[in-house]
Enzyme design. Structure first.
Site, short mmCIF file in Angstrom:
data_model
loop_
_atom_site.label_atom_id
_atom_site.label_comp_id
_atom_site.label_asym_id
_atom_site.label_seq_id
_atom_site.Cartn_x
_atom_site.Cartn_y
_atom_site.Cartn_z
CG HIS A 53 -0.19 -0.04 2.42
ND1 HIS A 53 -0.11 -1.03 3.32
CD2 HIS A 53 0.38 0.96 3.28
CE1 HIS A 53 0.51 -0.69 4.53
NE2 HIS A 53 0.71 0.43 4.34
P1 TYD Z 1 -1.90 -3.46 7.79
O1 TYD Z 1 -1.84 -1.91 7.52
O2 TYD Z 1 -2.61 -4.43 6.92
O3 TYD Z 1 -0.58 -4.06 8.10
P2 TYD Z 1 0.82 -4.05 7.12
O4 TYD Z 1 1.07 -2.70 6.65
O5 TYD Z 1 1.93 -4.63 8.05
O6 TYD Z 1 0.78 -4.89 5.76
O7 TYD Z 1 -2.58 -3.65 9.02
C1 TYD Z 1 -3.13 -4.93 9.53
C2 TYD Z 1 -4.25 -4.66 10.47
O8 TYD Z 1 -3.97 -3.92 11.68
C3 TYD Z 1 -5.51 -4.15 9.95
O9 TYD Z 1 -6.57 -4.82 10.19
C4 TYD Z 1 -5.49 -2.77 10.23
C5 TYD Z 1 -4.78 -2.79 11.63
N1 TYD Z 1 -4.00 -1.58 12.08
C6 TYD Z 1 -4.36 -0.75 13.16
O10 TYD Z 1 -5.48 -1.01 13.82
N2 TYD Z 1 -3.76 0.08 13.61
C7 TYD Z 1 -2.48 0.48 13.13
O11 TYD Z 1 -1.81 1.53 13.35
C8 TYD Z 1 -2.28 -0.21 12.04
C9 TYD Z 1 -0.58 0.02 11.27
C10 TYD Z 1 -2.61 -1.40 11.42
#
Ligand code: TYD
Length: 133
Positions: free
Chosen positions: A49
């Site tokens: 992303h």
């Molecule tokens: P995600 O952004 O998909 O993780 P990565 O960038 O490591 O692939 O986030 C995973 C899950 O955690 C998603 O359900 C959103 C949640 N999340 C939060 O609740 N707070 C946060 O600060 C972050 C970064 C993610």
């Protein structure tokens, strides 16, 4: 594409090491949120992303992992984070992928804003369209 690493000072003595990170001093923004990812699988990449506004610094405080950063024109692969004193600055509108996590990897991320799902672009095609306008 320029990759910006942040070298953090280690306060070491006979008892061990300590690293402090102060917003606007050691990293180029005020810290509003920190999160860390751990218990990762080597073959389970993450990220995929961009953030429209958010800036982040990632530090692998234990173990190692790799990053791909992509500004929509150029991709830089296999950026290795493998030291607790090596930070990687990730600006807004940079596509990121994280992969090849070591079993013991703990990846700490400092961010300049709260979590907001509306700040994410999770579709690569949409990202490319957004940077063209
Ligand atoms: P995600 O952004 O998909 O993780 P990565 O960038 O490591 O692939 O986030 C995973 C899950 O955690 C998603 O359900 C959103 C949640 N999340 C939060 O609740 N707070 C946060 O600060 C972050 C970064 C993610």
């Amino acid at each position: 594409m320029k990759i910006r690493f942040i070298e953090l000072d280690i306060n070491g003595d006979e008892r061990g090491n300590l690293i402090a990170i102060e917003g606007l001093k050691d990293i180029p923004f005020e810290i509003k949120r920190i999160y860390y990812i751990f218990n990762l699988k080597r073959n389970a990449p993450r990220g995929f992303h961009v953030h429209k506004k958010l800036q982040q610094v990632a530090i692998c405080i234990k173990g190692s992992c790799k990053f791909l950063l992509d500004n929509g024109k150029e991709k830089v692969r296999d950026i290795i984070l493998d030291r607790p004193n090596k930070g990687l600055f990730i600006d807004k509108m940079i596509w990121r992928e994280m992969y090849d996590f070591s079993e013991d990897c703990i990846l700490l991320v400092l961010a300049n804003d709260y979590y907001d799902e509306n700040d994410y672009i999770r579709d690569y095609g949409e990202f490319l369209k957004t940077i063209k306008v």
